[in-house]
Scaffold this active site. Sequence first.
Site, PDB file in Angstrom:
ATOM      1  N   ASN A 153       0.583 -28.813  40.652  1.00 16.85           N
ATOM      2  CA  ASN A 153       0.094 -28.173  39.420  1.00 16.85           C
ATOM      3  C   ASN A 153       1.161 -27.332  38.728  1.00 16.85           C
ATOM      4  OD1 ASN A 153      -2.773 -28.970  39.477  1.00 16.85           O
ATOM      5  ND2 ASN A 153      -2.740 -27.852  41.429  1.00 16.85           N
ATOM      6  N   TYR A 162       3.582 -19.557  45.826  1.00 14.87           N
ATOM      7  CA  TYR A 162       3.203 -19.518  44.399  1.00 14.87           C
ATOM      8  C   TYR A 162       4.363 -18.917  43.587  1.00 14.87           C
ATOM      9  CZ  TYR A 162       1.130 -17.230  40.294  1.00 14.87           C
ATOM     10  OH  TYR A 162       0.886 -16.768  39.021  1.00 14.87           O
ATOM     11  N   LYS A 165       6.800 -20.400  40.494  1.00 18.75           N
ATOM     12  CA  LYS A 165       7.063 -19.761  39.194  1.00 18.75           C
ATOM     13  C   LYS A 165       8.565 -19.617  38.957  1.00 18.75           C
ATOM     14  CE  LYS A 165       3.005 -19.628  37.722  1.00 18.75           C
ATOM     15  NZ  LYS A 165       2.640 -20.308  36.472  1.00 18.75           N
ATOM     16  N   SER A 222       5.463 -15.263  36.627  1.00 18.51           N
ATOM     17  CA  SER A 222       4.633 -14.252  37.297  1.00 18.51           C
ATOM     18  C   SER A 222       5.475 -13.184  37.979  1.00 18.51           C
ATOM     19  CB  SER A 222       3.770 -14.944  38.354  1.00 18.51           C
ATOM     20  OG  SER A 222       3.168 -14.001  39.220  1.00 18.51           O
TER      21      SER A 222
HETATM   22  N1  LIG Z   1      -4.008 -13.726  35.280  1.00 19.33           N
HETATM   23  C1  LIG Z   1      -2.897 -13.078  35.622  1.00 19.33           C
HETATM   24  O1  LIG Z   1      -2.909 -11.847  35.802  1.00 19.33           O
HETATM   25  C2  LIG Z   1      -1.592 -13.819  35.765  1.00 19.33           C
HETATM   26  C3  LIG Z   1      -1.460 -15.165  35.440  1.00 19.33           C
HETATM   27  N2  LIG Z   1      -0.237 -15.772  35.533  1.00 19.33           N
HETATM   28  C4  LIG Z   1      -0.070 -17.180  35.196  1.00 19.33           C
HETATM   29  O2  LIG Z   1      -0.703 -17.431  33.959  1.00 19.33           O
HETATM   30  C5  LIG Z   1      -1.250 -18.753  33.967  1.00 19.33           C
HETATM   31  C6  LIG Z   1      -2.734 -18.695  33.650  1.00 19.33           C
HETATM   32  O3  LIG Z   1      -3.356 -17.915  34.642  1.00 19.33           O
HETATM   33  P1  LIG Z   1      -4.912 -17.554  34.566  1.00 19.33           P
HETATM   34  O4  LIG Z   1      -5.394 -17.748  33.180  1.00 19.33           O
HETATM   35  O5  LIG Z   1      -5.068 -16.255  35.214  1.00 19.33           O
HETATM   36  O6  LIG Z   1      -5.514 -18.666  35.513  1.00 19.33           O
HETATM   37  P2  LIG Z   1      -6.919 -19.410  35.367  1.00 19.33           P
HETATM   38  O7  LIG Z   1      -7.159 -20.107  36.651  1.00 19.33           O
HETATM   39  O8  LIG Z   1      -7.950 -18.487  34.836  1.00 19.33           O
HETATM   40  O9  LIG Z   1      -6.605 -20.477  34.236  1.00 19.33           O
HETATM   41  C7  LIG Z   1      -5.781 -21.590  34.472  1.00 19.33           C
HETATM   42  C8  LIG Z   1      -6.312 -22.737  33.641  1.00 19.33           C
HETATM   43  O10 LIG Z   1      -5.439 -23.846  33.843  1.00 19.33           O
HETATM   44  C9  LIG Z   1      -6.214 -24.990  34.125  1.00 19.33           C
HETATM   45  N3  LIG Z   1      -5.430 -25.845  35.017  1.00 19.33           N
HETATM   46  C10 LIG Z   1      -5.037 -25.586  36.285  1.00 19.33           C
HETATM   47  N4  LIG Z   1      -4.307 -26.584  36.769  1.00 19.33           N
HETATM   48  C11 LIG Z   1      -4.230 -27.518  35.785  1.00 19.33           C
HETATM   49  C12 LIG Z   1      -3.613 -28.788  35.681  1.00 19.33           C
HETATM   50  N5  LIG Z   1      -2.947 -29.323  36.701  1.00 19.33           N
HETATM   51  N6  LIG Z   1      -3.730 -29.451  34.514  1.00 19.33           N
HETATM   52  C13 LIG Z   1      -4.412 -28.931  33.468  1.00 19.33           C
HETATM   53  N7  LIG Z   1      -5.039 -27.747  33.521  1.00 19.33           N
HETATM   54  C14 LIG Z   1      -4.936 -27.039  34.665  1.00 19.33           C
HETATM   55  C15 LIG Z   1      -7.493 -24.498  34.780  1.00 19.33           C
HETATM   56  O11 LIG Z   1      -8.562 -25.416  34.600  1.00 19.33           O
HETATM   57  C16 LIG Z   1      -7.717 -23.176  34.069  1.00 19.33           C
HETATM   58  O12 LIG Z   1      -8.524 -23.306  32.919  1.00 19.33           O
HETATM   59  C17 LIG Z   1      -0.977 -19.349  35.345  1.00 19.33           C
HETATM   60  O13 LIG Z   1       0.163 -20.168  35.258  1.00 19.33           O
HETATM   61  C18 LIG Z   1      -0.696 -18.123  36.200  1.00 19.33           C
HETATM   62  O14 LIG Z   1       0.179 -18.444  37.257  1.00 19.33           O
HETATM   63  C19 LIG Z   1       0.867 -15.099  35.961  1.00 19.33           C
HETATM   64  C20 LIG Z   1       0.776 -13.790  36.328  1.00 19.33           C
HETATM   65  C21 LIG Z   1      -0.445 -13.039  36.246  1.00 19.33           C
HETATM   66  O1  LIG Z   2       0.572 -14.100  39.263  1.00 15.55           O
HETATM   67  C1  LIG Z   2      -0.466 -13.496  39.435  1.00 15.55           C
HETATM   68  O2  LIG Z   2      -0.426 -12.164  39.621  1.00 15.55           O
HETATM   69  C2  LIG Z   2      -1.606 -11.348  39.475  1.00 15.55           C
HETATM   70  C3  LIG Z   2      -1.310 -10.013  40.175  1.00 15.55           C
HETATM   71  O3  LIG Z   2      -1.050 -10.240  41.537  1.00 15.55           O
HETATM   72  P1  LIG Z   2      -1.864  -9.495  42.686  1.00 15.55           P
HETATM   73  O4  LIG Z   2      -1.269 -10.021  43.956  1.00 15.55           O
HETATM   74  O5  LIG Z   2      -1.646  -8.040  42.489  1.00 15.55           O
HETATM   75  O6  LIG Z   2      -3.319  -9.852  42.484  1.00 15.55           O
HETATM   76  C4  LIG Z   2      -2.810 -12.061  40.075  1.00 15.55           C
HETATM   77  O7  LIG Z   2      -3.981 -11.262  39.901  1.00 15.55           O
HETATM   78  C5  LIG Z   2      -2.957 -13.407  39.387  1.00 15.55           C
HETATM   79  O8  LIG Z   2      -4.071 -14.120  39.891  1.00 15.55           O
HETATM   80  C6  LIG Z   2      -1.727 -14.240  39.646  1.00 15.55           C
HETATM   81  O9  LIG Z   2      -1.791 -15.432  38.908  1.00 15.55           O
END
Ligand SMILES: NC(=O)C1=CN([C@@H]2O[C@H](COP(=O)(O)OP(=O)(O)OC[C@H]3O[C@@H](n4cnc5c(N)ncnc54)[C@H](O)[C@@H]3O)[C@@H](O)[C@H]2O)C=CC1
Ligand SMILES: O=C1O[C@H](COP(=O)(O)O)[C@@H](O)[C@H](O)[C@H]1O
Length: 264
Positions: free
Chosen positions: A89, A151, A155, A114
Amino acid sequence: MDDPVLLTGAGGRVGQAILSQLADEYDWRLLDREPIPETRRHGVPESATVVADVTDEAAVANAMADCGAVIHLAGDPRPDAPWDSVLANNIDGTQTVFSAAADTGVEKVAFASSNHAVGAYETDDRTPEMYRTDDDYRLDGTELPRPSNLYGVSKASGETLGRYYHDHTDLDVVCVRIGNLTEGHPPREYERGQAMWLSHRDCARLFDRCLRADYDYEIVYGISDNDRKYYSIERAKDVLGYEPVDNSAAYTFEGEPKDAVDGE
Ligand SMILES: NC(=O)C1=CN([C@@H]2O[C@H](COP(=O)(O)OP(=O)(O)OC[C@H]3O[C@@H](n4cnc5c(N)ncnc54)[C@H](O)[C@@H]3O)[C@@H](O)[C@H]2O)C=CC1
Ligand SMILES: O=C1O[C@H](COP(=O)(O)O)[C@@H](O)[C@H](O)[C@H]1O
């Protein structure tokens, strides 16, 4: 950015923070492997959505046709995700996106990296002090990756893929090392999370700048302007023109707005 913008992973948390505030600002194309319900499209028509996996080369290239920019969020966001999942992914999927962007003439890609790409800087001798307001330790995006987990390795790999495609094609790339996105208040009773809090509105403000600014290849930190911080946001401000409006210091450790608590 007058051309359409492809948002991968649009149905997820970060995608929703962006879309909920910028839906009317761009001509969006949305891609997610799960169907995105109308309530999560924020007015973007169903005809502008694609249900596909980011490892599907043809589907990704089709979704990108005529696009000027891509915000690439799709992937497995779990810090404890197993290798087979992040390999497919996050690494394979990100290579597919960068490659298609280069081939289809997209100008710029903003990649969701991340904090976990550099989590191992949080050594025993630096923590928990580095999470606190009076500590001046800062990572600024010039340091080498030091992932906290597989993970984080995925990234860091995405950042390197971005570097590769920038150096060998016309693509401009910004990698945003996102902190901890939560809606309405910083992570509750979590020092580290409060130091790397990214509010929903700052998330939208930052990715808006990623679409509007001119840059070559950049790594920036994606956090709000928290008093507690160990990530510098100077590069995001200088190069992108990021102007954050939130600060976890405006909330109690338990996550209540301080003005509400003071007013009681
Ligand atoms: N939420 C956070 O605090 C953080 C998020 N990120 C990064 O931001 C991005 C989005 O994270 P979130 O929105 O929190 O995750 P999330 O899980 O809420 O959203 C990810 C979306 O991507 C879709 N998805 C996953 N794998 C896929 C694939 N192979 N093909 C097409 N769609 C796919 C899922 O269906 C989902 O809608 C990720 O890359 C994550 O690593 C990085 C650091 C912190
Ligand atoms: O990259 C990400 O980081 C946030 C923060 O990390 P955490 O270990 O403090 O939870 C995480 O919430 C998020 O799911 C992840 O995609």
